[in-house]
Design a protein around this motif. Structure first.
Motif, PDB file in Angstrom:
ATOM      1  N   ILE A   7       0.819  -1.208   0.000  1.00 16.10           N
ATOM      2  CA  ILE A   7       0.000   0.000   0.000  1.00 16.10           C
ATOM      3  C   ILE A   7       0.853   1.259   0.000  1.00 16.10           C
ATOM      4  CG2 ILE A   7      -1.730   1.284   1.345  1.00 16.10           C
ATOM      5  CD1 ILE A   7      -2.851  -1.384   2.242  1.00 16.10           C
ATOM      6  N   LEU A   9       2.488   2.640   2.956  1.00 15.77           N
ATOM      7  CA  LEU A   9       2.059   3.319   4.175  1.00 15.77           C
ATOM      8  C   LEU A   9       3.160   4.134   4.809  1.00 15.77           C
ATOM      9  CD1 LEU A   9       0.125   0.695   6.285  1.00 15.77           C
ATOM     10  CD2 LEU A   9      -0.716   2.892   5.530  1.00 15.77           C
ATOM     11  N   GLU A  90      -7.667  -3.368   5.298  1.00 16.32           N
ATOM     12  CA  GLU A  90      -6.973  -2.920   4.089  1.00 16.32           C
ATOM     13  C   GLU A  90      -7.531  -1.586   3.602  1.00 16.32           C
ATOM     14  OE1 GLU A  90      -6.353  -4.375  -0.473  1.00 16.32           O
ATOM     15  OE2 GLU A  90      -6.502  -5.935   1.058  1.00 16.32           O
ATOM     16  N   ALA A  91      -8.852  -1.444   3.631  1.00 19.06           N
ATOM     17  CA  ALA A  91      -9.473  -0.182   3.193  1.00 19.06           C
ATOM     18  C   ALA A  91      -9.034   0.965   4.099  1.00 19.06           C
ATOM     19  CB  ALA A  91     -10.994  -0.326   3.197  1.00 19.06           C
ATOM     20  N   ARG A  94      -5.451   1.890   3.320  1.00 20.00           N
ATOM     21  CA  ARG A  94      -5.384   2.663   2.066  1.00 20.00           C
ATOM     22  C   ARG A  94      -5.821   4.109   2.311  1.00 20.00           C
ATOM     23  NH1 ARG A  94      -4.187  -0.331  -2.196  1.00 20.00           N
ATOM     24  NH2 ARG A  94      -4.592  -2.568  -2.142  1.00 20.00           N
ATOM     25  N   GLU A  95      -6.865   4.274   3.114  1.00 21.71           N
ATOM     26  CA  GLU A  95      -7.355   5.621   3.448  1.00 21.71           C
ATOM     27  C   GLU A  95      -6.263   6.418   4.177  1.00 21.71           C
ATOM     28  OE1 GLU A  95     -10.319   7.058   6.900  1.00 21.71           O
ATOM     29  OE2 GLU A  95     -11.217   5.612   5.511  1.00 21.71           O
ATOM     30  N   ALA A  97      -3.000   5.858   4.048  1.00 23.50           N
ATOM     31  CA  ALA A  97      -1.890   6.088   3.121  1.00 23.50           C
ATOM     32  C   ALA A  97      -2.206   7.258   2.195  1.00 23.50           C
ATOM     33  CB  ALA A  97      -1.610   4.822   2.302  1.00 23.50           C
ATOM     34  N   LEU A  98      -3.440   7.313   1.703  1.00 26.08           N
ATOM     35  CA  LEU A  98      -3.852   8.393   0.810  1.00 26.08           C
ATOM     36  C   LEU A  98      -3.831   9.732   1.552  1.00 26.08           C
ATOM     37  CD1 LEU A  98      -4.947   9.214  -1.953  1.00 26.08           C
ATOM     38  CD2 LEU A  98      -7.243   8.766  -1.085  1.00 26.08           C
TER      39      LEU A  98
END
Length: 104
Positions: A7, A9, A90-91, A94-95, A97-98
């Motif tokens: 991802i 992170l 995982e979601a 990702r949130e 990391a974004l």
């Protein structure tokens, strides 16, 4: 069975790790409750371990005790709940990391 997801992170704060764990626990419990009414569930245990930084290792374990009248395989239901928890973890990762990329 271990799946590796890259991802990208940043290093997570303790608060972010708690958000990840809580998202996974909530997803597992919500999934079980979407399949069975609460009165058919004797016990549900959701364990989510987050270790390391790079790579970050997340382990999800769901244990379930259900009424014999529930007409479901508790082991299969626990596996499916663990999958839902991992998807939520995982979601959330990702949130995070974004969000960190947007701040950079």
């Amino acid at each position: 069975m271990a799946d590796e997801v890259v991802i990208g992170l940043p290093e997570l704060t303790d608060e972010q790790v708690m958000e990840v764990v809580e998202a996974g626990e909530r997803a597992a419990r919500d999934y079980v409750l979407s399949v069975l009414p609460p009165k058919k569930i004797y016990d549900i245990g959701v364990s989510i371990m987050v270790e390391g930084t790079r790579p970050l290792t997340v382990t999800v374990d769901v244990e379930l005790r259900v009424a014999s009248s529930a007409k479901v395989d508790p082991d299969e239901l626990a596996r499916e709940a663990a999958k839902k928890a991992m998807e939520a973890v995982e979601a959330k990762l990702r949130e995070l990391a974004l969000a960190s990329r947007e701040r950079a």
